[in-house]
Design a protein around this motif. Structure first.
Motif, short mmCIF file in Angstrom:
data_model
loop_
_atom_site.label_atom_id
_atom_site.label_comp_id
_atom_site.label_asym_id
_atom_site.label_seq_id
_atom_site.Cartn_x
_atom_site.Cartn_y
_atom_site.Cartn_z
N SER A 61 -0.14 -13.19 11.78
CA SER A 61 -0.03 -11.87 11.15
C SER A 61 -1.42 -11.26 11.06
O SER A 61 -2.34 -11.71 11.76
CB SER A 61 0.63 -12.02 9.77
OG SER A 61 -0.21 -12.79 8.94
N SER A 78 -3.73 -11.47 8.80
CA SER A 78 -4.76 -12.42 8.36
C SER A 78 -5.21 -13.31 9.52
O SER A 78 -6.38 -13.71 9.59
CB SER A 78 -4.23 -13.35 7.26
OG SER A 78 -3.50 -12.65 6.33
N THR A 122 -4.43 -1.64 0.86
CA THR A 122 -3.03 -1.58 0.45
C THR A 122 -2.86 -1.81 -1.05
O THR A 122 -1.89 -1.35 -1.63
CB THR A 122 -2.23 -2.64 1.24
OG1 THR A 122 -2.71 -2.65 2.58
CG2 THR A 122 -0.75 -2.34 1.25
N ASP A 156 -10.45 -4.17 9.10
CA ASP A 156 -9.05 -4.53 8.82
C ASP A 156 -8.26 -3.23 8.69
O ASP A 156 -8.48 -2.46 7.75
CB ASP A 156 -9.00 -5.34 7.51
CG ASP A 156 -7.61 -5.36 6.87
OD1 ASP A 156 -6.63 -4.93 7.51
OD2 ASP A 156 -7.51 -5.81 5.71
N GLN A 195 4.04 -5.44 10.88
CA GLN A 195 5.08 -5.24 9.85
C GLN A 195 4.84 -4.07 8.90
O GLN A 195 5.52 -3.96 7.89
CB GLN A 195 5.25 -6.53 9.02
CG GLN A 195 4.18 -6.80 7.98
CD GLN A 195 2.93 -7.46 8.53
OE1 GLN A 195 2.74 -7.54 9.74
NE2 GLN A 195 2.07 -7.93 7.66
N LYS A 196 3.87 -3.22 9.23
CA LYS A 196 3.59 -2.10 8.31
C LYS A 196 4.02 -0.79 8.99
O LYS A 196 5.20 -0.53 9.12
CB LYS A 196 2.12 -2.08 7.93
CG LYS A 196 1.63 -3.41 7.36
CD LYS A 196 1.74 -3.45 5.89
CE LYS A 196 1.08 -4.70 5.34
NZ LYS A 196 1.37 -4.90 3.94
C1 PLP Z 1 -4.90 -4.13 4.29
C2 PLP Z 1 -4.30 -5.48 4.54
N1 PLP Z 1 -5.05 -6.41 5.13
C3 PLP Z 1 -4.59 -7.63 5.38
C4 PLP Z 1 -3.32 -7.99 5.04
C5 PLP Z 1 -2.84 -9.36 5.34
O1 PLP Z 1 -1.99 -9.24 6.41
P1 PLP Z 1 -0.81 -10.28 6.72
O2 PLP Z 1 0.01 -10.37 5.49
O3 PLP Z 1 -0.15 -9.59 7.88
O4 PLP Z 1 -1.46 -11.54 7.09
C6 PLP Z 1 -2.49 -7.07 4.42
C7 PLP Z 1 -1.12 -7.43 4.02
O5 PLP Z 1 -0.47 -6.76 3.25
C8 PLP Z 1 -2.98 -5.77 4.18
O6 PLP Z 1 -2.22 -4.84 3.59
#
Ligand code: PLP
Length: 379
Positions: free
Chosen positions: A68, A70, A145, A170, A195-196
Motif C-alpha cells: 500500500s 506505506s 489526511t 507522500d 484506495q483513495k
Molecule cells: C497521507 C497518507 N500517507 C500515507 C498513508 C498510509 O498509506 P497506506 O495505508 O496505503 O499504507 C495514508 C493512509 O491513509 C495517508 O492518508
C-alpha cells in the motif's frame, strides 16, 4: 456465513473510498498469469492512465508495488537515504509522522520537524531546520489526511532542492483527485496508493520516480529486495510487478484508469473534486458553531476537517453521530482518533472529517450532507 451479513455502507471516510458498480464487477473478471501476455492487456491502460492522471514528466518512471502507500514510502526511504545521511521528516500530522516512523524503523538518521495540527508547512521554518540539520533527503506530505491540509509541493520541492537536499513526497490521499503539478515540483519520488482518490481497493503502492532518484538509488546500499525501487522499476519496464500481484485488483485498475483517461477525462475528474470541496465548505459555513479546521489557502480538495463546537466531543462523534449515520446507510468519519484525543487533552475542540474523493459524485455528496446536517442538529 452469508454474504448478506456484510453491510453495504456508503463510505464518506477518507479511504478506502466508495467503489462504483462497474469496478466492483471488474473484480470478478478472469484471473491471469502475471508473466503472461494477458498481463500486457492490463498494464497498458494502467501505466498510460497513471501517467495522464499524474501529469508525469517524460523522464519519470512508474511502478506498482505490492502492499500500500506505506510500502512505497518505505521503499523510498530504503532506496534513497544512505546510512550516513540525515533525513528530515517534515510533518503536519499523522502521516508526516509515519514517514518519520518508517525512517527510524529502517535505521536511518532521521530528524523530525513538526507543525501544529491544521497548519501547512512554513517554508521559513523549514529552511531554518535544514540549516541546522543539513539533511540530504527531506520528506513531505502532499495531502495530510489526518488534518485536511494540502501543502504546496511545487514551492517546497524547489526550496528543498535549493538547500541541497532531495524531496520525497507522500501523495497517498490526493493522487487521482487533483493536478499534482509534478512537472513543476519534480520530487525525487512521489508515493501514492490505489484506495483513495483512484477509487479502487487497497493493494498497491504506486511510485513515480525522477531521474535523480534512479541515479542515487544505484549508489545506496542495503536497499532490500522488494523495497529496492530499481528492481521495482526494472520489472515495471515490461508492465509487470516484481512480486506476484493481486490480479483482481489489476483487472479493476485497468478498467478504472482507462475510464478516467478516456471517458471521464482527467480535467473533469479534478473539476468534480473542486466542486465537491466547495459544496462541503458551503455546508460547513452554513452550520452554527462548526468551522473549517485546516489553514485557509491550504484546504484539501479530497477531504475536509470540521472543528466542532465545545459541547460536541470526540466521544459523541464516535459513539453517537457515527452510529446514527450508520443507521442511515453511511460510514461517517469521526476524525483522526489520536489527534482528537490530543486536542481534547489540550482543552481544544474535536473535529470530524468528510471524505469527498474518488468516484463519489456531487449528487451523492449532496444527499450525504443533507442527512448529516439533520443529525448534527439533533446533537
Ligand atoms: C497521507 C497518507 N500517507 C500515507 C498513508 C498510509 O498509506 P497506506 O495505508 O496505503 O499504507 C495514508 C493512509 O491513509 C495517508 O492518508
Amino acid at each position: 456465513m452469508s454474504i448478506d451479513e456484510f453491510a453495504d455502507l456508503k463510505l464518506f471516510i477518507t479511504g478506502p473510498t466508495y467503489i462504483r458498480p462497474e469496478i466492483r464487477k471488474a473484480a470478478a473478471l478472469p484471473e491471469f498469469g502475471h508473466r503472461d501476455r494477458e498481463n500486457d492487456k492490463r498494464s497498458a491502460p494502467i501505466f498510460s492512465g497513471l501517467k495522464a492522471l499524474a501529469g508525469l514528466p517524460d523522464d519519470y518512471r512508474s511502478f506498482l508495488i505490492n502492499g500500500s502507500g506505506s510500502t512505497c514510502m518505505e521503499a523510498s526511504i530504503r532506496s534513497l537515504v544512505a546510512d550516513d545521511e540525515v533525513v528530515l521528516n517534515v510533518t503536519v500530522g499523522a502521516f508526516g509522522d509515519l514517514y518519520h516512523t518508517i525512517s527510524l524503523a529502517n535505521g536511518k538518521l532521521a530528524v523530525k520537524l513538526e507543525f501544529e495540527p491544521g497548519s501547512a508547512i512554513d517554508p521559513d521554518v523549514l529552511v531554518e531546520a535544514m540549516d541546522k540539520h543539513h539533511p540530504s533527503v527531506v520528506t513531505i506530505t502532499h495531502n495530510e489526511t489526518s488534518t485536511g491540509v494540502t501543502n504546496d509541493i511545487v514551492s517546497l520541492c524547489k526550496l528543498i532542492r535549493d538547500n541541497n537536499a532531495m524531496p520525497l513526497v507522500d501523495g497517498v490521499s490526493i493522487f487521482g483527485g487533483a493536478d499534482l503539478r509534478l512537472a513543476e515540483a519534480r520530487p525525487a519520488i512521489y508515493c501514492t496508493a490505489t484506495q483513495k482518490s483512484l477509487a479502487l481497493p487497497a493493494g498497491f503502492g504506486i511510485g513515480f520516480v525522477g531521474p535523480d532518484a534512479m541515479e542515487k538509488a544505484e549508489r545506496v546500499t542495503n536497499k532490500g529486495h522488494s523495497s529496492d525501487i530499481l528492481k521495482q522499476l526494472a520489472k515495471a519496464e515490461s508492465g509487470q510487478c516484481l512480486t506476484t500481484p493481486n490480479t483482481a485488483l489489476l483487472n479493476q485498475m485497468a478498467i478504472q484508469l482507462d475510464h478516467i483517461e478516456h471517458t471521464e477525462g482527467v480535467e473533469a475528474r479534478f473539476a468534480r473534486h473542486e466542486t465537491m470541496r466547495d459544496m462541503v465548505h458551503g455546508f460547513v459555513n452554513g452550520l452554527d458553531g462548526f468551522e473549517l479546521f485546516a489553514q485557509e489557502g491550504y484546504r484539501s480538495p479530497t477531504l475536509t476537517t470540521v472543528r466542532c463546537p465545545k459541547g460536541v466531543t470526540a466521544a459523541t462523534l464516535k459513539n453517537v453521530l457515527k452510529e446514527r449515520m450508520r443507521e442511515r446507510g453511511y460510514l461517517f468519519d469521526p476524525g483522526y482518533g489520536k489527534l482528537n484525543t490530543r486536542l481534547e487533552e489540550a482543552g481544544r475542540a474535536a473535529f470530524f472529517r468528510i471524505g469527498h474523493m474518488g468516484d463519489m459524485t456531487p449528487a451523492m455528496l449532496e444527499e450525504y450532507l443533507g442527512e448529516l446536517g439533520e443529525e448534527l442538529e439533533r446533537l
